[in-house]
Design a protein around this motif. Structure first.
Motif, mmCIF file in Angstrom:
data_model
loop_
_atom_site.group_PDB
_atom_site.id
_atom_site.type_symbol
_atom_site.label_atom_id
_atom_site.label_comp_id
_atom_site.label_asym_id
_atom_site.label_seq_id
_atom_site.Cartn_x
_atom_site.Cartn_y
_atom_site.Cartn_z
ATOM 1 N N ASN A 127 33.578 47.186 41.801
ATOM 2 C CA ASN A 127 33.944 46.494 40.571
ATOM 3 C C ASN A 127 35.436 46.184 40.504
ATOM 4 O O ASN A 127 36.259 46.832 41.159
ATOM 5 C CB ASN A 127 33.524 47.319 39.353
ATOM 6 N N SER A 128 35.782 45.209 39.683
ATOM 7 C CA SER A 128 37.174 44.758 39.595
ATOM 8 C C SER A 128 38.122 45.873 39.172
ATOM 9 O O SER A 128 39.236 45.987 39.713
ATOM 10 C CB SER A 128 37.285 43.593 38.597
ATOM 11 N N LEU A 129 37.705 46.697 38.217
ATOM 12 C CA LEU A 129 38.623 47.687 37.655
ATOM 13 C C LEU A 129 39.138 48.678 38.700
ATOM 14 O O LEU A 129 40.363 48.826 38.838
ATOM 15 C CB LEU A 129 37.945 48.406 36.486
ATOM 16 N N PRO A 130 38.308 49.385 39.451
ATOM 17 C CA PRO A 130 38.866 50.308 40.451
ATOM 18 C C PRO A 130 39.605 49.605 41.580
ATOM 19 O O PRO A 130 40.613 50.125 42.091
ATOM 20 C CB PRO A 130 37.637 51.056 40.967
ATOM 21 N N VAL A 131 39.134 48.413 41.974
ATOM 22 C CA VAL A 131 39.820 47.683 43.045
ATOM 23 C C VAL A 131 41.223 47.291 42.592
ATOM 24 O O VAL A 131 42.220 47.531 43.305
ATOM 25 C CB VAL A 131 39.016 46.432 43.464
ATOM 26 N N GLU A 132 41.334 46.707 41.420
ATOM 27 C CA GLU A 132 42.644 46.291 40.915
ATOM 28 C C GLU A 132 43.522 47.485 40.570
ATOM 29 O O GLU A 132 44.745 47.411 40.704
ATOM 30 C CB GLU A 132 42.481 45.376 39.702
ATOM 31 N N MET A 133 42.905 48.588 40.136
ATOM 32 C CA MET A 133 43.684 49.786 39.844
ATOM 33 C C MET A 133 44.385 50.261 41.111
ATOM 34 O O MET A 133 45.574 50.609 41.094
ATOM 35 C CB MET A 133 42.773 50.890 39.301
ATOM 36 N N ALA A 134 43.673 50.256 42.226
ATOM 37 C CA ALA A 134 44.270 50.672 43.492
ATOM 38 C C ALA A 134 45.339 49.691 43.947
ATOM 39 O O ALA A 134 46.436 50.094 44.377
ATOM 40 C CB ALA A 134 43.180 50.807 44.554
ATOM 41 N N MET A 135 45.047 48.403 43.865
ATOM 42 C CA MET A 135 46.002 47.392 44.296
ATOM 43 C C MET A 135 47.288 47.469 43.486
ATOM 44 O O MET A 135 48.406 47.455 44.050
ATOM 45 C CB MET A 135 45.374 46.000 44.161
ATOM 46 N N ASN A 136 47.157 47.555 42.178
ATOM 47 C CA ASN A 136 48.336 47.591 41.310
ATOM 48 C C ASN A 136 49.113 48.897 41.467
ATOM 49 O O ASN A 136 50.348 48.903 41.435
ATOM 50 C CB ASN A 136 47.924 47.403 39.854
ATOM 51 N N ALA A 137 48.399 49.998 41.636
ATOM 52 C CA ALA A 137 49.070 51.283 41.785
ATOM 53 C C ALA A 137 49.926 51.304 43.045
ATOM 54 O O ALA A 137 51.074 51.764 43.030
ATOM 55 C CB ALA A 137 48.042 52.410 41.819
#
Length: 254
Positions: A127-137
Motif C-alpha cells: 500500500n501507498s502509506l508504508p511505501v511512502e513512509m519508508a521513502m520519505n523517512a
C-alpha cells in the motif's frame, strides 16, 4: 462441531504458528541481528526510535512502545485513522493506507529526524502509506527497518504509483514468511480460510529485534534504557528515573 474437532484445529493452528516462528528464527537471524544493531546504534548515539504500522500491523508497532521489558526510547509514529480498527467504518483505515501524500505529511509534523530509526510493519508492504513512509523517512536521513512478508512482492501488485513495495525502500528487511492471505487453516464446509498468524510472528520479531538491541548495548558497556512493569514493586519508581534521564527522546509521555 465436536470438542474433538475444535481441539484438532487449535492444535493445527499452534503447529502452524510454531513452524513459522522456527522459520523466522532460522532464516532471518542475520536480518534480525542487523536490525537490532541499527536500533542499538541510534540508542547509543542519542537518536530516537519509532515504530509504525497501519491496521492490524499497528498492533505489532504498539507491542514495543511503553512496554514492560521494552526499550523506553521506542515511540509510536501514529497516523490518525489507521492505528488499529478504532475508526468507523473500519474500512476507512484500509482506504487511508492507499492515500498518496499522507506519509509525508505525518513525517513532516513528527519529531523524527536524521539519525533516528523507524521500524515499519506492513504485512503486504504493497500500500501507498508504508511505501511512502519508508521513502520519505530515508529522504529525511532516518534508517528504516521493514518487517513484512516478502511473498507479497512476488504474488501481488504494488498499490503505489512507483510499482515498488516496502521492502524496496529499507535499510534492513525482516521477512515474516507469512503466506499471501494470512490464513493457516481451512475446514470442509467453510468457504474462506482462517487462522491468521501474522500477529504472533510479527510481535515475536519485534521482541527479537529489541532483545538483539539490548544485547548490542550491553556489549558496549551501555545500560539499556529498559522499562519495568508497573505491577511489580518499585516498577513505577524505576520507570520514573528512566523517563527523567531520557525524557527528551520519549514522546508518548507528552
Amino acid at each position: 462441531m465436536s470438542s474433538k474437532s475444535e481441539s484438532k484445529l487449535a492444535g493445527q493452528y499452534f503447529d502452524a504458528a510454531i513452524d513459522l516462528l522456527r522459520r523466522v528464527r532460522d532464516e532471518e537471524s542475520g536480518n534480525i541481528a542487523e536490525a537490532g544493531a541499527l536500533l542499538a546504534d541510534a540508542a547509543a548515539s542519542g537518536g530516537r526510535l519509532f515504530a509504525f504500522g497501519a491496521g492490524h500491523s499497528s498492533l505489532a508497532a504498539q507491542e514495543v512502545v511503553y512496554r514492560a521489558g521494552g526499550l523506553a526510547l521506542m515511540n509510536l509514529l501514529a497516523v490518525p485513522g489507521v492505528v488499529g480498527v478504532d475508526v468507523m467504518p473500519a474500512t476507512l483505515g484500509s482506504a487511508l493506507e492507499r492515500v498518496d501524500g499522507l506519509a509525508g505529511a505525518v513525517l513532516d509534523s513528527s519529531p523524527a529526524r536524521s539519525g533516528d530509526v523507524l521500524v515499519i510493519v506492513s504485512l503486504s508492504g504493497r500500500n501507498s502509506l508504508p511505501v511512502e513512509m519508508a521513502m520519505n523517512a530515508r529522504a529525511l536521513g532516518l534508517k528504516v527497518i521493514g518487517v513484512t512478508s516478502v511473498a507479497y512482492a512476488t504474488q501481488t501488485r504494488s498499490r503505489h504509483t512507483s510499482g515498488t513495495f516496502l521492502k524496496d525502500h529499507c535499510d534492513v528487511v525482516v521477512d515474516s514468511k507469512i503466506a499471501v492471505g494470512d490464513a493457516e487453516l481451512s475446514l470442509d464446509g467453510v468457504d474462506a480460510p482462517f487462522g491468521p498468524a501474522s500477529g504472533v510472528v510479527t510481535n515475536a520479531l519485534m521482541q527479537a529485534m529489541t532483545a538483539t538491541a539490548v544485547e548490542h548495548l550491553a556489549a558496549r558497556g551501555i545500560q539499556p534504557p529498559l522499562l519495568r512493569s508497573g505491577n511489580v514493586d518499585g516498577g513505577h519508581d524505576w520507570n520514573g528515573r528512566v523517563f527523567q534521564e531520557y525524557g527528551e527522546r520519549i514522546f508518548y509521555r507528552h
